[in-house]
Write an enzyme that holds these catalytic residues in place. Structure first.
Site, PDB file in Angstrom:
ATOM      1  N   GLU A  92       0.862  -1.188   0.000  1.00 19.32           N
ATOM      2  CA  GLU A  92       0.000   0.000   0.000  1.00 19.32           C
ATOM      3  C   GLU A  92       0.895   1.233   0.000  1.00 19.32           C
ATOM      4  O   GLU A  92       1.794   1.377   0.845  1.00 19.32           O
ATOM      5  CB  GLU A  92      -0.948   0.049   1.208  1.00 19.32           C
ATOM      6  CG  GLU A  92      -1.844   1.283   1.084  1.00 19.32           C
ATOM      7  CD  GLU A  92      -2.880   1.472   2.179  1.00 19.32           C
ATOM      8  OE1 GLU A  92      -2.889   0.694   3.156  1.00 19.32           O
ATOM      9  OE2 GLU A  92      -3.678   2.427   2.055  1.00 19.32           O
TER      10      GLU A  92
ATOM     11  N   GLU B  14       4.738   5.137   3.918  1.00 26.57           N
ATOM     12  CA  GLU B  14       4.051   6.414   4.186  1.00 26.57           C
ATOM     13  C   GLU B  14       5.103   7.489   4.520  1.00 26.57           C
ATOM     14  O   GLU B  14       6.025   7.232   5.289  1.00 26.57           O
ATOM     15  CB  GLU B  14       3.070   6.189   5.360  1.00 26.57           C
ATOM     16  CG  GLU B  14       2.480   7.420   5.994  1.00 26.57           C
ATOM     17  CD  GLU B  14       1.730   8.319   5.023  1.00 26.57           C
ATOM     18  OE1 GLU B  14       0.806   7.844   4.346  1.00 26.57           O
ATOM     19  OE2 GLU B  14       2.083   9.517   4.938  1.00 26.57           O
TER      20      GLU B  14
ATOM     21  N   ASP C 110       9.655   7.515   1.225  1.00 32.22           N
ATOM     22  CA  ASP C 110       9.040   7.950  -0.027  1.00 32.22           C
ATOM     23  C   ASP C 110       8.898   6.731  -0.940  1.00 32.22           C
ATOM     24  O   ASP C 110       9.908   6.149  -1.368  1.00 32.22           O
ATOM     25  CB  ASP C 110       9.963   9.009  -0.651  1.00 32.22           C
ATOM     26  CG  ASP C 110       9.418   9.562  -1.953  1.00 32.22           C
ATOM     27  OD1 ASP C 110       8.516   8.943  -2.550  1.00 32.22           O
ATOM     28  OD2 ASP C 110       9.917  10.617  -2.384  1.00 32.22           O
TER      29      ASP C 110
ATOM     30  N   ASP D   8      -2.353  12.111  -2.964  1.00 36.88           N
ATOM     31  CA  ASP D   8      -2.491  13.575  -2.919  1.00 36.88           C
ATOM     32  C   ASP D   8      -2.794  14.093  -4.321  1.00 36.88           C
ATOM     33  O   ASP D   8      -2.116  13.727  -5.282  1.00 36.88           O
ATOM     34  CB  ASP D   8      -1.203  14.206  -2.380  1.00 36.88           C
ATOM     35  CG  ASP D   8      -0.995  13.856  -0.906  1.00 36.88           C
ATOM     36  OD1 ASP D   8      -1.995  13.715  -0.183  1.00 36.88           O
ATOM     37  OD2 ASP D   8       0.174  13.694  -0.493  1.00 36.88           O
TER      38      ASP D   8
ATOM     39  N   LYS E  83      -2.897  22.071  -8.527  1.00 38.26           N
ATOM     40  CA  LYS E  83      -2.484  23.017  -9.578  1.00 38.26           C
ATOM     41  C   LYS E  83      -1.897  22.263 -10.765  1.00 38.26           C
ATOM     42  O   LYS E  83      -1.105  21.328 -10.573  1.00 38.26           O
ATOM     43  CB  LYS E  83      -1.429  23.987  -9.040  1.00 38.26           C
ATOM     44  CG  LYS E  83      -2.006  24.939  -8.003  1.00 38.26           C
ATOM     45  CD  LYS E  83      -0.944  25.885  -7.517  1.00 38.26           C
ATOM     46  CE  LYS E  83      -1.518  26.776  -6.425  1.00 38.26           C
ATOM     47  NZ  LYS E  83      -0.523  27.504  -5.689  1.00 38.26           N
TER      48      LYS E  83
ATOM     49  N   ASP F  19     -10.849  10.689  -4.955  1.00 35.08           N
ATOM     50  CA  ASP F  19     -12.070  11.497  -4.863  1.00 35.08           C
ATOM     51  C   ASP F  19     -12.025  12.626  -5.882  1.00 35.08           C
ATOM     52  O   ASP F  19     -12.883  13.511  -5.855  1.00 35.08           O
ATOM     53  CB  ASP F  19     -12.221  12.075  -3.439  1.00 35.08           C
ATOM     54  CG  ASP F  19     -10.957  12.746  -2.938  1.00 35.08           C
ATOM     55  OD1 ASP F  19      -9.890  12.555  -3.563  1.00 35.08           O
ATOM     56  OD2 ASP F  19     -11.021  13.465  -1.923  1.00 35.08           O
TER      57      ASP F  19
HETATM   58  C1  LIG Z   1      -4.727  12.001   0.872  1.00 33.80           C
HETATM   59  S1  LIG Z   1      -3.840  10.932   1.876  1.00 33.80           S
HETATM   60  C2  LIG Z   1      -4.758   9.400   1.762  1.00 33.80           C
HETATM   61  C3  LIG Z   1      -4.438   8.464   2.884  1.00 33.80           C
HETATM   62  C4  LIG Z   1      -5.152   7.096   2.846  1.00 33.80           C
HETATM   63  N1  LIG Z   1      -4.747   6.323   1.667  1.00 33.80           N
HETATM   64  C5  LIG Z   1      -6.644   7.255   2.878  1.00 33.80           C
HETATM   65  O1  LIG Z   1      -7.292   6.951   1.863  1.00 33.80           O
HETATM   66  O2  LIG Z   1      -7.159   7.671   3.918  1.00 33.80           O
HETATM   67  C6  LIG Z   1      -2.373  10.592   0.898  1.00 33.80           C
HETATM   68  C7  LIG Z   1      -1.277   9.942   1.721  1.00 33.80           C
HETATM   69  O3  LIG Z   1      -0.169   9.619   0.882  1.00 33.80           O
HETATM   70  C8  LIG Z   1       1.032   9.925   1.585  1.00 33.80           C
HETATM   71  N2  LIG Z   1       2.090  10.119   0.576  1.00 33.80           N
HETATM   72  C9  LIG Z   1       2.232  11.150  -0.286  1.00 33.80           C
HETATM   73  N3  LIG Z   1       3.317  10.989  -1.073  1.00 33.80           N
HETATM   74  C10 LIG Z   1       3.876   9.806  -0.696  1.00 33.80           C
HETATM   75  C11 LIG Z   1       5.026   9.090  -1.112  1.00 33.80           C
HETATM   76  N4  LIG Z   1       5.815   9.563  -2.082  1.00 33.80           N
HETATM   77  N5  LIG Z   1       5.311   7.908  -0.502  1.00 33.80           N
HETATM   78  C12 LIG Z   1       4.523   7.428   0.488  1.00 33.80           C
HETATM   79  N6  LIG Z   1       3.422   8.067   0.938  1.00 33.80           N
HETATM   80  C13 LIG Z   1       3.099   9.232   0.353  1.00 33.80           C
HETATM   81  C14 LIG Z   1       0.669  11.178   2.356  1.00 33.80           C
HETATM   82  O4  LIG Z   1       1.531  11.417   3.442  1.00 33.80           O
HETATM   83  C15 LIG Z   1      -0.753  10.857   2.807  1.00 33.80           C
HETATM   84  O5  LIG Z   1      -0.762  10.162   4.023  1.00 33.80           O
END
Ligand SMILES: C[S@@+](CC[C@H](N)C(=O)[O-])C[C@H]1O[C@@H](n2cnc3c(N)ncnc32)[C@H](O)[C@@H]1O
Length: 232
Positions: free
Chosen positions: A35, A60, A87, A110, A114, A146
């Site tokens: 995940e 994460e 990352d 995320d 933009k 979403d």
């Molecule tokens: C909008 S949140 C969604 C979290 C979860 N999947 C949910 O549906 O509730 C996006 C998550 O991806 C993580 N994230 C963003 N870029 C990432 C990366 N390069 N590697 C790992 N995690 C990342 C962020 O820290 C955040 O927790």
């Protein structure tokens, strides 16, 4: 594979990947899922708990989320989930070998709203091409968002990389998944729409993944710029 004199030479990169079955204390190979970006981890925790037959690795970037998930997993006695702080763009190519993964979950990445930031999105040609290699034949991508525009462009990206869309080209899934993510649970309460799509890997890519990523980029898909932005 270890060469006879490997103790005196640099290890081959293939030797440096985690040994997942051993690290999960399994005696044999296990279904391995990944995940990317679990956030507060509702999906990771419930999915791992419901499926003790699989091992789930979650990556994460937010340390506080990683610590929270680990603590909750410990309290719930979940042993088939490992959560790492880092990352995914950097770690996934280093940690998994060809055909090693059964399923990859990318849920509500995320949106980078933009237009000039779209190149930072998680789903890009490089990730799609890489996952063609790392997922085994019939392995699956579980994508949820979403953001309707992200859904559309991500579906195209997975399909361009050669994944087979379970719901037909350009299609979205109408099924409610067995396990919802943290964010998805909120939307289930508020009624906000969610766009879900599932993709099957038809088998190993017939070209090298770097070549595949380059070909896709030539078709106008992004990827490399994301790295360039990160280097600045
Ligand atoms: C909008 S949140 C969604 C979290 C979860 N999947 C949910 O549906 O509730 C996006 C998550 O991806 C993580 N994230 C963003 N870029 C990432 C990366 N390069 N590697 C790992 N995690 C990342 C962020 O820290 C955040 O927790």
């Amino acid at each position: 594979m270890t060469s006879p004199d490997s103790a005196h030479t640099c290890a081959h990169p293939d030797e440096l990947r985690p040994d997942w079955p051993r690290d999960f204390l399994r005696t044999g190979a296990q279904r391995l899922e990944l995940e990317i970006g679990p956030g507060r981890g509702a999906f990771a925790l419930d999915h791992a708990k419901a499926h003790p037959e699989l091992d789930l690795v979650a990556i994460e970037t937010r340390r506080s989320d990683v610590e929270e998930i680990r603590e909750r997993a410990h309290k719930r006695g979940i042993r088939n989930l490992m959560v790492f702080h880092g990352d995914a763009k950097v770690l996934v190519p280093r940690w998994f070998g060809p055909g090693q993964l059964s399923q990859v979950h990318v849920q509500f990445p995320d949106p980078w709203w933009k237009a000039r930031h779209h190149k930072r999105r998680m789903v890009d040609v490089e990730l799609a091409a890489l996952l063609r290699l790392l997922l085994h034949k019939d392995g699956e991508v579980d994508f949820r968002t979403d953001v309707p525009e992200y859904a559309k462009s991500a579906v195209r990206t997975w399909e361009d990389a050669g994944f087979v869309n379970v719901d037909g080209a350009g299609g979205l899934s109408k099924l409610i998944p067995e396990t919802l993510s943290t964010r998805e649970r909120r939307y289930a309460q508020t009624g906000q729409p969610v766009y879900r799509a599932r993709f099957i890997n038809p088998g190993p890519p017939d070209v090298n993944v770097d070549v595949l990523a380059e070909r896709l980029e030539e078709q106008g898909r992004t990827g490399r710029e994301w790295k360039d932005v990160r280097r600045k």
